[in-house]
Design an enzyme around this catalytic site. Structure first.
Site, PDB file in Angstrom:
ATOM      1  N   ASP A   7       0.888  -1.160   0.000  1.00  0.00           N
ATOM      2  CA  ASP A   7       0.000   0.000   0.000  1.00  0.00           C
ATOM      3  C   ASP A   7       0.933   1.220   0.000  1.00  0.00           C
ATOM      4  O   ASP A   7       1.331   1.712   1.050  1.00  0.00           O
ATOM      5  CB  ASP A   7      -0.854  -0.047   1.282  1.00  0.00           C
ATOM      6  CG  ASP A   7      -1.892   1.053   1.308  1.00  0.00           C
ATOM      7  OD1 ASP A   7      -2.139   1.674   0.263  1.00  0.00           O
ATOM      8  OD2 ASP A   7      -2.464   1.289   2.393  1.00  0.00           O
ATOM      9  N   GLU A  67      -3.305  -2.386  -5.038  1.00  0.00           N
ATOM     10  CA  GLU A  67      -4.681  -1.887  -5.151  1.00  0.00           C
ATOM     11  C   GLU A  67      -4.713  -0.917  -6.329  1.00  0.00           C
ATOM     12  O   GLU A  67      -3.789  -0.120  -6.485  1.00  0.00           O
ATOM     13  CB  GLU A  67      -5.021  -1.144  -3.853  1.00  0.00           C
ATOM     14  CG  GLU A  67      -6.474  -0.802  -3.672  1.00  0.00           C
ATOM     15  CD  GLU A  67      -6.720  -0.139  -2.309  1.00  0.00           C
ATOM     16  OE1 GLU A  67      -7.460  -0.711  -1.501  1.00  0.00           O
ATOM     17  OE2 GLU A  67      -6.160   0.950  -2.061  1.00  0.00           O
ATOM     18  N   ASP A 140      -2.066   1.011   8.775  1.00  0.00           N
ATOM     19  CA  ASP A 140      -1.204   0.998   7.585  1.00  0.00           C
ATOM     20  C   ASP A 140      -0.850  -0.433   7.205  1.00  0.00           C
ATOM     21  O   ASP A 140      -0.748  -0.767   6.027  1.00  0.00           O
ATOM     22  CB  ASP A 140       0.089   1.787   7.834  1.00  0.00           C
ATOM     23  CG  ASP A 140      -0.191   3.268   7.997  1.00  0.00           C
ATOM     24  OD1 ASP A 140      -0.945   3.807   7.187  1.00  0.00           O
ATOM     25  OD2 ASP A 140       0.337   3.868   8.948  1.00  0.00           O
TER      26      ASP A 140
END
Lengths: 164, 164
Positions: A7, A67, A140
């Site tokens: 991420d 993502e 996170d």
């Protein structure tokens, strides 16, 4: 299969690494990279590249899960996310990783059964699967692990060769 | 000072390389990289990285000039431009290049005296400065050379250390 889920962010990048052997899944590593905003953009891109490359080599990563980004209110943030994704594509190419990308809805649905779930709900599922996970910045890491898990569960269609 | 100016694109990337020695300016190289859309995104990012890195090493590049991107109608193109810029920042960091960025208006004004000049007007000035320039896709190259020239003329404020 050893999958790295990321991420990415110019301030905080969360990551998770899972290994699948038969029916067993092992959590090899997880955490985050925090980069000081006092560093220049090229410096931060260099740190990001070195950090992720070290994980790829250390854990003999075979798959990369990301993502798909969406354009929010701030187009400059969207562009900066592009810088980091460019580095991840480069590393996928250099280390011949299979690349998997999922929309936020797919990831949430794959974990919670509901595409509109919120961060906390996703985090609860991740923490249930990995109860030993301890981390100051849990959200996170749980986000990154959610991406990794989604990649692990949906590995039938890696799209290294998909045309953009 | 040996400066590389780049106009990056996933289909066509134009580039120009100029060397400044005292009052003299030499055109060392120019051209473009065309990438087939049948290749995957990671492959194209890998080709782009290798191509630019080879130019940096061959010509002992010291400075990199880029145009600041703007968000057009297509946000996906904006993101893809981000991928390539991420690679350029990485290379700037790896090879300790000084980075110069200019808005499209600055570049046009620096060449033609008018920030609202069109591509053809900029091309005419570039071709006047480099009359030997021969190239099938002239506009891709003249745009890149305009960026390079702007970088060469405005070198007092490289912002390798500017904070983003």
């Amino acid at each position: 299969m050893i999958i790295l889920g990321i991420d990415p962010g110019l301030q905080i990048t969360g990551f998770g690494i899972l290994k699948k052997e038969g029916n067993k899944t092992f959590l090899l590593d997880y955490g985050f990279l925090k980069m000081s905003p006092t560093k220049s953009l090229p410096e931060r891109i260099g740190i990001f590249h070195a950090f992720i490359q070290e994980k790829i080599i250390t854990y003999k990563i075979t798959d990369l899960a990301l993502e798909t980004p969406f354009l929010g209110k701030n187009s400059q943030n969207f562009l900066k996310l592009g810088y980091l994704r460019g580095i991840l594509y480069l590393l996928a190419n250099t280390h011949t990783l299979l690349l998997h990308e999922f929309s936020p809805r797919e990831i949430k649905a794959s974990l919670t059964g509901f595409g509109g779930a919120d961060k906390a709900q996703v985090a609860r599922v991740v923490l249930q699967l990995f109860p030993t996970l301890t981390m100051p910045n849990k959200l996170d890491v749980t986000d990154a692990l959610a991406i990794t898990l989604c990649g692990l569960w949906k590995t039938k269609n890696p799209y290294l060769l998909q045309i953009h």
